[in-house]
Design an enzyme around this catalytic site. Sequence first.
Site, mmCIF file in Angstrom:
data_model
loop_
_atom_site.group_PDB
_atom_site.id
_atom_site.type_symbol
_atom_site.label_atom_id
_atom_site.label_comp_id
_atom_site.label_asym_id
_atom_site.label_seq_id
_atom_site.Cartn_x
_atom_site.Cartn_y
_atom_site.Cartn_z
ATOM 1 N N ASP A 49 -0.527 -12.204 -6.199
ATOM 2 C CA ASP A 49 0.660 -11.499 -6.671
ATOM 3 C C ASP A 49 1.898 -12.270 -6.233
ATOM 4 O O ASP A 49 2.590 -11.886 -5.307
ATOM 5 C CB ASP A 49 0.663 -10.075 -6.088
ATOM 6 C CG ASP A 49 1.867 -9.263 -6.547
ATOM 7 O OD1 ASP A 49 2.650 -9.779 -7.370
ATOM 8 O OD2 ASP A 49 2.028 -8.129 -6.078
ATOM 9 N N HIS A 64 7.043 -5.332 -16.368
ATOM 10 C CA HIS A 64 7.637 -6.231 -15.396
ATOM 11 C C HIS A 64 7.380 -7.622 -15.926
ATOM 12 O O HIS A 64 6.222 -8.012 -16.113
ATOM 13 C CB HIS A 64 6.989 -6.076 -14.016
ATOM 14 C CG HIS A 64 7.395 -4.820 -13.312
ATOM 15 N ND1 HIS A 64 6.726 -4.336 -12.213
ATOM 16 C CD2 HIS A 64 8.438 -3.978 -13.544
ATOM 17 C CE1 HIS A 64 7.333 -3.225 -11.809
ATOM 18 N NE2 HIS A 64 8.366 -2.990 -12.598
ATOM 19 N N HIS A 94 2.758 1.439 -7.391
ATOM 20 C CA HIS A 94 1.458 0.775 -7.272
ATOM 21 C C HIS A 94 0.448 1.870 -6.963
ATOM 22 O O HIS A 94 0.631 2.611 -5.983
ATOM 23 C CB HIS A 94 1.500 -0.275 -6.172
ATOM 24 C CG HIS A 94 2.555 -1.325 -6.400
ATOM 25 N ND1 HIS A 94 2.900 -2.264 -5.468
ATOM 26 C CD2 HIS A 94 3.348 -1.578 -7.482
ATOM 27 C CE1 HIS A 94 3.847 -3.049 -5.955
ATOM 28 N NE2 HIS A 94 4.141 -2.641 -7.174
ATOM 29 N N HIS A 129 11.562 1.803 -9.156
ATOM 30 C CA HIS A 129 10.333 1.346 -8.511
ATOM 31 C C HIS A 129 10.198 2.109 -7.201
ATOM 32 O O HIS A 129 11.093 2.088 -6.366
ATOM 33 C CB HIS A 129 10.375 -0.165 -8.258
ATOM 34 C CG HIS A 129 9.016 -0.733 -7.973
ATOM 35 N ND1 HIS A 129 8.246 -0.320 -6.916
ATOM 36 C CD2 HIS A 129 8.278 -1.659 -8.634
ATOM 37 C CE1 HIS A 129 7.094 -0.982 -6.932
ATOM 38 N NE2 HIS A 129 7.078 -1.797 -7.970
ATOM 39 N N GLU A 149 1.569 1.185 -12.220
ATOM 40 C CA GLU A 149 1.698 -0.254 -12.476
ATOM 41 C C GLU A 149 0.341 -0.928 -12.280
ATOM 42 O O GLU A 149 -0.350 -0.675 -11.286
ATOM 43 C CB GLU A 149 2.728 -0.868 -11.511
ATOM 44 C CG GLU A 149 2.846 -2.381 -11.682
ATOM 45 C CD GLU A 149 3.995 -2.993 -10.881
ATOM 46 O OE1 GLU A 149 4.788 -2.246 -10.286
ATOM 47 O OE2 GLU A 149 4.080 -4.226 -10.872
ATOM 48 N N HIS A 203 5.299 -14.024 -7.998
ATOM 49 C CA HIS A 203 6.061 -14.149 -9.234
ATOM 50 C C HIS A 203 6.739 -15.513 -9.330
ATOM 51 O O HIS A 203 7.016 -16.146 -8.324
ATOM 52 C CB HIS A 203 7.110 -13.036 -9.303
ATOM 53 C CG HIS A 203 6.538 -11.652 -9.178
ATOM 54 N ND1 HIS A 203 7.307 -10.546 -8.929
ATOM 55 C CD2 HIS A 203 5.270 -11.199 -9.270
ATOM 56 C CE1 HIS A 203 6.534 -9.472 -8.872
ATOM 57 N NE2 HIS A 203 5.296 -9.838 -9.071
ATOM 58 N N GLU A 225 11.588 -9.367 -12.093
ATOM 59 C CA GLU A 225 11.631 -9.044 -10.662
ATOM 60 C C GLU A 225 11.833 -10.313 -9.829
ATOM 61 O O GLU A 225 11.841 -10.271 -8.607
ATOM 62 C CB GLU A 225 10.334 -8.361 -10.225
ATOM 63 C CG GLU A 225 10.115 -7.028 -10.913
ATOM 64 C CD GLU A 225 8.868 -6.334 -10.441
ATOM 65 O OE1 GLU A 225 8.971 -5.181 -10.007
ATOM 66 O OE2 GLU A 225 7.790 -6.940 -10.510
ATOM 67 N N TYR A 236 7.182 0.782 -1.562
ATOM 68 C CA TYR A 236 5.932 0.001 -1.490
ATOM 69 C C TYR A 236 4.895 0.603 -0.542
ATOM 70 O O TYR A 236 3.716 0.282 -0.621
ATOM 71 C CB TYR A 236 6.229 -1.416 -0.981
ATOM 72 C CG TYR A 236 6.983 -2.264 -1.950
ATOM 73 C CD1 TYR A 236 6.473 -2.506 -3.219
ATOM 74 C CD2 TYR A 236 8.196 -2.855 -1.600
ATOM 75 C CE1 TYR A 236 7.170 -3.305 -4.117
ATOM 76 C CE2 TYR A 236 8.898 -3.650 -2.481
ATOM 77 C CZ TYR A 236 8.380 -3.870 -3.748
ATOM 78 O OH TYR A 236 9.057 -4.654 -4.624
ATOM 79 N N HIS A 238 0.763 -9.757 -12.758
ATOM 80 C CA HIS A 238 -0.433 -9.077 -12.259
ATOM 81 C C HIS A 238 -1.552 -9.114 -13.306
ATOM 82 O O HIS A 238 -2.720 -9.301 -12.968
ATOM 83 C CB HIS A 238 -0.123 -7.616 -11.912
ATOM 84 C CG HIS A 238 0.964 -7.448 -10.890
ATOM 85 N ND1 HIS A 238 1.436 -6.227 -10.490
ATOM 86 C CD2 HIS A 238 1.681 -8.366 -10.180
ATOM 87 C CE1 HIS A 238 2.392 -6.385 -9.573
ATOM 88 N NE2 HIS A 238 2.562 -7.676 -9.386
ATOM 89 N N ASP A 289 2.699 -5.303 -15.625
ATOM 90 C CA ASP A 289 3.319 -6.450 -14.976
ATOM 91 C C ASP A 289 2.595 -7.700 -15.487
ATOM 92 O O ASP A 289 1.379 -7.827 -15.319
ATOM 93 C CB ASP A 289 3.189 -6.313 -13.452
ATOM 94 C CG ASP A 289 3.916 -7.435 -12.709
ATOM 95 O OD1 ASP A 289 3.607 -8.606 -12.983
ATOM 96 O OD2 ASP A 289 4.759 -7.130 -11.860
ATOM 97 N N ARG A 300 11.069 -0.285 2.041
ATOM 98 C CA ARG A 300 10.065 -0.637 3.049
ATOM 99 C C ARG A 300 10.062 0.281 4.262
ATOM 100 O O ARG A 300 9.525 -0.037 5.300
ATOM 101 C CB ARG A 300 10.259 -2.095 3.485
ATOM 102 C CG ARG A 300 9.986 -3.042 2.324
ATOM 103 C CD ARG A 300 10.023 -4.478 2.729
ATOM 104 N NE ARG A 300 10.077 -5.337 1.569
ATOM 105 C CZ ARG A 300 9.032 -5.684 0.841
ATOM 106 N NH1 ARG A 300 7.828 -5.255 1.155
ATOM 107 N NH2 ARG A 300 9.183 -6.469 -0.209
#
Length: 301
Positions: free
Chosen positions: A228, A215, A107, A67, A144, A230, A260, A70, A181, A178, A36
Site C-alpha cells: 500500500d 481514491h 478501511h 476519510h 474502502e 501510493h 491522496e 485509521y 490497492h 482505491d 491518528r
Amino acid sequence: MFLGAHVSIAERIALAPERGRSVGADAIQIFSRSPRMLRRTKPIPPEEATAFREAMPANGIARAIIHANYLINLAGPDDNTLTYSRDAFVEELDRAQLLGVRDVIFHPGSHMGRGEAYAIQMIAASLDWCFEHANAPDVFAVLENTAGAGTVVGYRFEQLAEMMKGSAHPDRLGICVDTCHTFAAGYDFRTRDGYAALLRTIDETVGVGRIRAFHLNDSVGDLGSKLDRHEDIGKGKLGKEAFRFLVNEERFREVPGCLEFPGRDAGYRRNLKTLRSLVTGTNPPTAGPRPGGKRGGRGTA
Ligand SMILES: [Zn+2]
Ligand SMILES: [Zn+2]
C-alpha cells in the site's frame, strides 16, 4: 468524475474547500478530526459546520467525502478495540451528518489472527451497531478496498459484498475503490480488457452502482504485491492508461475521485493536471462553472 484531492483541515475544517479550490479540485476528501488519535474530540461547533457547508459551493467544490480515522478496526478483534472503534465510527458518522457530507470512507478492518470469516461477520455487525447508535440518517458508510497486507480484509470485492450482505442496512453502505490497492491486491486493469473485467467483477459482487468514491493513486508496488504505497499518476506500476479508462467512464460522471498523493499542493496540481489531460470530449468533468465563469485553479501554471 469529480476530480479532487485529500486536503488538510488544519486550523479550521471550514478552510478545506478553499484549499481544494487552490489546487484545482472539484471534489475534496478530508479527515473530520485528527486521523491518528482516538481520544474523544470536542464536537464541531454548529457555526463551523455552517461555514463549511457554505464554503463548498462558494469554492466550486461539488463533493466532499470524509476519510475515517485509521485506528478504527470494526472487526475487533478484542472487546476493547471493538468498543473504541465503534464509538469512534459513530462519531465519524455524526460529524459527517453535521457537515452535510454523505460519505464516510473507512478501511474495513483487520482480523489479527481471528480469521477472515470472523472479521467479515464482525464488521457487518459493527456497522449495524453504529447505524443504530449514530444520528446520521443521510450518511453512507463506505468500505474502502484494501491492498491485502497483513491481516486486513476487504482486498477482494467478494469480501466487501459479504460485509454488505451481512448487514441489516445494505442501503446505507457503499464502496470506495482505491486504484493503488486494487492493483496491489492483484486486479490488473492496465488494459482495456483488464479494465472491463474489473468492472464486471465489481458488478457481480458489490455492484458498480455501489461505488460512492474513488481514491486515485498510482502504485509503487507491482501487481499483486499487496504493497500500500501510493505514487504520482502515471509514474507508478499502474500507469496512465488505467486512469484514462476511469475518468472517461460515463457511469462515474458524478462520482468523486480524490488523489491522496503526494499530499502537497504542487504535487496535487500536477497530478490533477495529468488526470484532466486524460479526459476526452465525451465525458468532461461535470462540475459547474466556477464563480467568475472560469474553472479556477486548474493548475495551468
Ligand atoms: Zn485510499
Ligand atoms: Zn493506500
